[in-house]
Design a protein around this motif. Structure first.
Motif, mmCIF file in Angstrom:
data_model
loop_
_atom_site.group_PDB
_atom_site.id
_atom_site.type_symbol
_atom_site.label_atom_id
_atom_site.label_comp_id
_atom_site.label_asym_id
_atom_site.label_seq_id
_atom_site.Cartn_x
_atom_site.Cartn_y
_atom_site.Cartn_z
ATOM 1 N N LYS A 42 -3.789 3.193 5.422
ATOM 2 C CA LYS A 42 -3.685 1.886 4.743
ATOM 3 C C LYS A 42 -3.102 0.834 5.699
ATOM 4 O O LYS A 42 -3.604 -0.285 5.791
ATOM 5 C CB LYS A 42 -2.792 1.996 3.500
ATOM 6 C CG LYS A 42 -3.468 2.661 2.315
ATOM 7 C CD LYS A 42 -2.520 2.726 1.132
ATOM 8 C CE LYS A 42 -3.049 3.585 0.004
ATOM 9 N NZ LYS A 42 -4.226 3.055 -0.671
ATOM 10 N N GLN A 62 -5.652 -0.172 8.228
ATOM 11 C CA GLN A 62 -6.656 -1.142 7.759
ATOM 12 C C GLN A 62 -6.105 -2.559 7.854
ATOM 13 O O GLN A 62 -6.802 -3.483 8.269
ATOM 14 C CB GLN A 62 -7.010 -0.845 6.301
ATOM 15 C CG GLN A 62 -7.855 0.385 6.109
ATOM 16 C CD GLN A 62 -8.123 0.650 4.633
ATOM 17 O OE1 GLN A 62 -8.460 -0.249 3.880
ATOM 18 N NE2 GLN A 62 -7.951 1.878 4.217
ATOM 19 N N ALA A 63 -4.837 -2.703 7.445
ATOM 20 C CA ALA A 63 -4.216 -4.032 7.528
ATOM 21 C C ALA A 63 -4.100 -4.463 8.988
ATOM 22 O O ALA A 63 -4.380 -5.623 9.328
ATOM 23 C CB ALA A 63 -2.838 -4.011 6.874
ATOM 24 N N ALA A 123 1.570 -2.131 5.212
ATOM 25 C CA ALA A 123 0.387 -3.010 5.213
ATOM 26 C C ALA A 123 0.805 -4.434 4.838
ATOM 27 O O ALA A 123 0.363 -5.412 5.462
ATOM 28 C CB ALA A 123 -0.652 -2.482 4.232
ATOM 29 N N ALA A 124 1.672 -4.538 3.823
ATOM 30 C CA ALA A 124 2.156 -5.868 3.420
ATOM 31 C C ALA A 124 2.959 -6.497 4.553
ATOM 32 O O ALA A 124 2.862 -7.706 4.802
ATOM 33 C CB ALA A 124 3.004 -5.753 2.158
ATOM 34 N N MET A 144 0.673 -7.873 7.105
ATOM 35 C CA MET A 144 0.123 -9.163 6.641
ATOM 36 C C MET A 144 1.156 -10.277 6.812
ATOM 37 O O MET A 144 0.807 -11.416 7.090
ATOM 38 C CB MET A 144 -0.296 -9.060 5.173
ATOM 39 C CG MET A 144 -1.485 -8.153 4.968
ATOM 40 S SD MET A 144 -1.846 -7.939 3.236
ATOM 41 C CE MET A 144 -2.882 -6.484 3.277
ATOM 42 N N GLU A 152 -9.719 -1.323 -3.102
ATOM 43 C CA GLU A 152 -8.635 -1.904 -2.298
ATOM 44 C C GLU A 152 -9.253 -2.733 -1.176
ATOM 45 O O GLU A 152 -10.243 -2.319 -0.583
ATOM 46 C CB GLU A 152 -7.751 -0.789 -1.728
ATOM 47 C CG GLU A 152 -6.873 -0.158 -2.782
ATOM 48 C CD GLU A 152 -5.833 0.785 -2.190
ATOM 49 O OE1 GLU A 152 -5.893 1.071 -0.988
ATOM 50 O OE2 GLU A 152 -4.955 1.221 -2.953
ATOM 51 N N ILE A 159 -7.528 -3.969 1.655
ATOM 52 C CA ILE A 159 -6.418 -4.162 2.594
ATOM 53 C C ILE A 159 -6.888 -4.870 3.879
ATOM 54 O O ILE A 159 -6.275 -5.836 4.326
ATOM 55 C CB ILE A 159 -5.756 -2.812 2.938
ATOM 56 C CG1 ILE A 159 -5.221 -2.151 1.666
ATOM 57 C CG2 ILE A 159 -4.624 -3.005 3.939
ATOM 58 C CD1 ILE A 159 -4.656 -0.774 1.871
ATOM 59 N N VAL A 179 -7.849 -8.502 3.094
ATOM 60 C CA VAL A 179 -6.696 -9.357 2.781
ATOM 61 C C VAL A 179 -5.900 -9.651 4.059
ATOM 62 O O VAL A 179 -5.426 -10.779 4.263
ATOM 63 C CB VAL A 179 -5.801 -8.702 1.696
ATOM 64 C CG1 VAL A 179 -4.539 -9.517 1.478
ATOM 65 C CG2 VAL A 179 -6.555 -8.569 0.393
ATOM 66 N N THR A 211 -1.600 -7.782 -2.125
ATOM 67 C CA THR A 211 -1.981 -7.213 -0.826
ATOM 68 C C THR A 211 -3.184 -6.287 -0.934
ATOM 69 O O THR A 211 -3.848 -6.028 0.065
ATOM 70 C CB THR A 211 -0.824 -6.409 -0.204
ATOM 71 O OG1 THR A 211 -0.369 -5.461 -1.172
ATOM 72 C CG2 THR A 211 0.318 -7.297 0.212
ATOM 73 N N LEU A 212 -3.452 -5.761 -2.128
ATOM 74 C CA LEU A 212 -4.505 -4.750 -2.240
ATOM 75 C C LEU A 212 -5.775 -5.270 -2.908
ATOM 76 O O LEU A 212 -6.869 -4.852 -2.563
ATOM 77 C CB LEU A 212 -3.993 -3.544 -3.049
ATOM 78 C CG LEU A 212 -2.756 -2.838 -2.504
ATOM 79 C CD1 LEU A 212 -2.341 -1.697 -3.416
ATOM 80 C CD2 LEU A 212 -3.005 -2.288 -1.111
#
Lengths: 164, 317
Positions: free
Chosen positions: A33, A36-37, A118-119, A122, B3, B5, B8, B272-273
């Motif tokens: 995850k 991906q970010a 992931a957040a 971002m 999702e 991710i 985003v 976020t998702l």
């Protein structure tokens, strides 16, 4: 013929396998995850690669904790040395129970940490100077994996002294 | 739930290139159209030298970006208003025998030229059945009544219905909220214009879309009772700030509508998702393009910056 009294080593080995497998799966999902970010941010801004990479690695620790518990368990039951010790079913189940904290907490915390990382990635995309805060947020999730690791280690070392 | 991710994260990185409130203020304060263009070139790397070129380039780039981020099911709701704009432009251009090429927009679910040719030939086989039906009915209304406003009302209502249905089909809550807000602001705008021109209740009922979160019947009744009655009704709904904007005039109300959409888009900054930030980015970028168009047109026509500023929506970044 099936002999329940010989199942001790099987239970113990199952505990080691679950610790490394579940925590590993959690880390794989979490790192995936976060990856991906990271890929999304680097697509738009390649200069953020190193910062994103550091954040991506954070959910990988649970897999290492699971591996550590599996190693200790395998060592304790003699499978690593090739000379398995005789274990009663009760002791085998104790090893299995001792592996559970890191197996379950490792699985779930790594997934949660992956989302937090992931957040954080971002956040780096918009505010690169806030990277340390993003790392702290992700590291907070790590606390619970460390607590579970601690309980698993204490339990595994404590089992040896029990007369069951 | 899907999702998004990767998408985003790309949106978050891309948001840093959106023009800020400070950038818009600088554009507004520029001495002339040329200096505004120069500033835009430095800030947004715009190569074009005319307003339509700059906006068309930005819109093309926006759609290319969105297509890389989300599937057709998510983007369909955003494309629907473009289709219906193209239908409106085509029907009117064919009816008045003028060239529609400058009015047609890219980015719809159907090719703009195909819509135009279909309306011109009155052969709708190449269009999706729902679009074909709207093209056919809109042409028929215009031929029958010669009333452009009736034709617009029919197309707008069909657009809002299609948009709300597509949003529900997408299964994305945020998309449904956006479609609902669009329907509500469109209904409030129609009611405001009808109340200003003192239209009859039956006309207003026909003009309003029976969807969104407001009761079309109650809104129509309020608008038929005059401006004060409309202000009172709007003030009693969740859009009470819209009543104050209506009191300040048409420009303030238009700005309020744009601000409401930006306010909703802003809520997606904590996601976020889900695909909410992608949808929000579309609305924010579109608002930016419209604002740049507004400021540059104002500068080109030597309008006072305070007159332009009244119409500039709140900026997200």
């Amino acid at each position: 013929m099936f002999d329940f009294n010989s199942m001790g080593i099987v239970f113990a080995l199952a505990g080691a396998a679950l610790a490394s497998a579940l925590a590993g799966i959690g880390s794989a999902i979490g790192v995936g995850k976060a990856g991906q970010a990271a890929a999304g941010v680097v697509t738009e801004d390649p200069s953020k690669f190193s910062k994103a990479l550091i954040m991506q690695l954070l959910p990988g620790t649970q897999g290492i904790y699971g591996l550590l518990i599996a190693f200790i368990t395998l060592n304790r039951i003699g499978i690593l040395g090739g000379a398995a010790v005789e274990l009663s079913p009760a002791k085998g189940l104790l090893y299995l129970a001792a592996c559970m904290p890191i197996a379950i907490v490792g699985l779930l915390s790594a997934i949660s940490q992956g989302k937090t990382a992931a957040a954080g990635i971002m956040m780096i995309a918009k505010k690169p100077d806030q990277m340390s805060k993003g790392m702290i947020f992700a590291a907070m999730v790590e606390t619970y994996a460390i607590l579970a690791l601690l309980i698993s280690i204490l339990a595994i070392f404590g089992i040896a002294g029990l007369n069951v | 739930m899907n999702e998004y991710i990767y998408s985003v994260a790309r949106v978050r990185a891309k948001e840093t290139s959106l023009l800020t409130g400070q950038d818009m203020e600088q554009l507004l304060n520029s001495d002339s159209f040329e200096s505004a263009l120069l500033m835009l070139h430095d800030r947004a790397k715009q190569g074009e030298r005319d307003i339509s070129g700059i906006c068309a380039d930005a819109e093309r780039e926006l759609w290319t970006f969105l297509e890389e981020l989300a599937g057709a099911d998510v983007l369909k709701t955003l494309r629907i208003p473009i289709d219906y704009h193209n239908i409106k432009a085509s029907v009117k251009a064919v009816f008045s025998d003028t060239d529609a090429s400058d009015l047609l927009l890219g980015g719809g679910t159907a090719d703009a030229e195909t819509i135009y040719e279909s309306v011109k030939q009155r052969e709708y086989g190449e269009l999706e059945p729902s679009l074909a039906a709207v093209c056919s009915e809109a042409t028929s209304i215009l031929l029958r009544t010669q009333d452009g406003q009736l034709c617009d009302i029919y197309i707008d209502r069909a657009m809002l219905r299609a948009e709300e249905d597509a949003a529900k089909e997408s299964g994305e809550d945020f998309m449904v909220r956006c479609a609902r807000l669009h329907a509500d602001t469109a209904n409030l705008g129609a009611a405001y214009r009808c109340a200003l021109s003192q239209r009859s209740l039956s006309f207003i009922e026909n003009a309003l879309y029976d969807g969104g979160s407001l009761s079309a019947d109650a809104l129509a009744k309020a608008a038929s009772g005059g401006m004060d009655s409309l202000y009172r009704y709007v003030g009693s709904t969740s859009y009470d700030s819209g009543a104050a904007a209506m009191r300040s005039g048409a420009a303030a109300f238009e700005k309020w509508c744009a601000d409401e959409m930006i306010k909703l888009a802003k809520e997606a900054q904590f996601e976020t998702l889900s695909c909410a930030p992608i949808i929000a980015y579309y609305y924010l970028k579109s608002a930016e393009i419209n604002t740049v168009r507004l400021i540059l047109s104002g500068k080109l026509n030597h309008l006072d910056k305070d007159i332009i500023r009244e119409r500039v929506p709140e900026i997200y970044v």
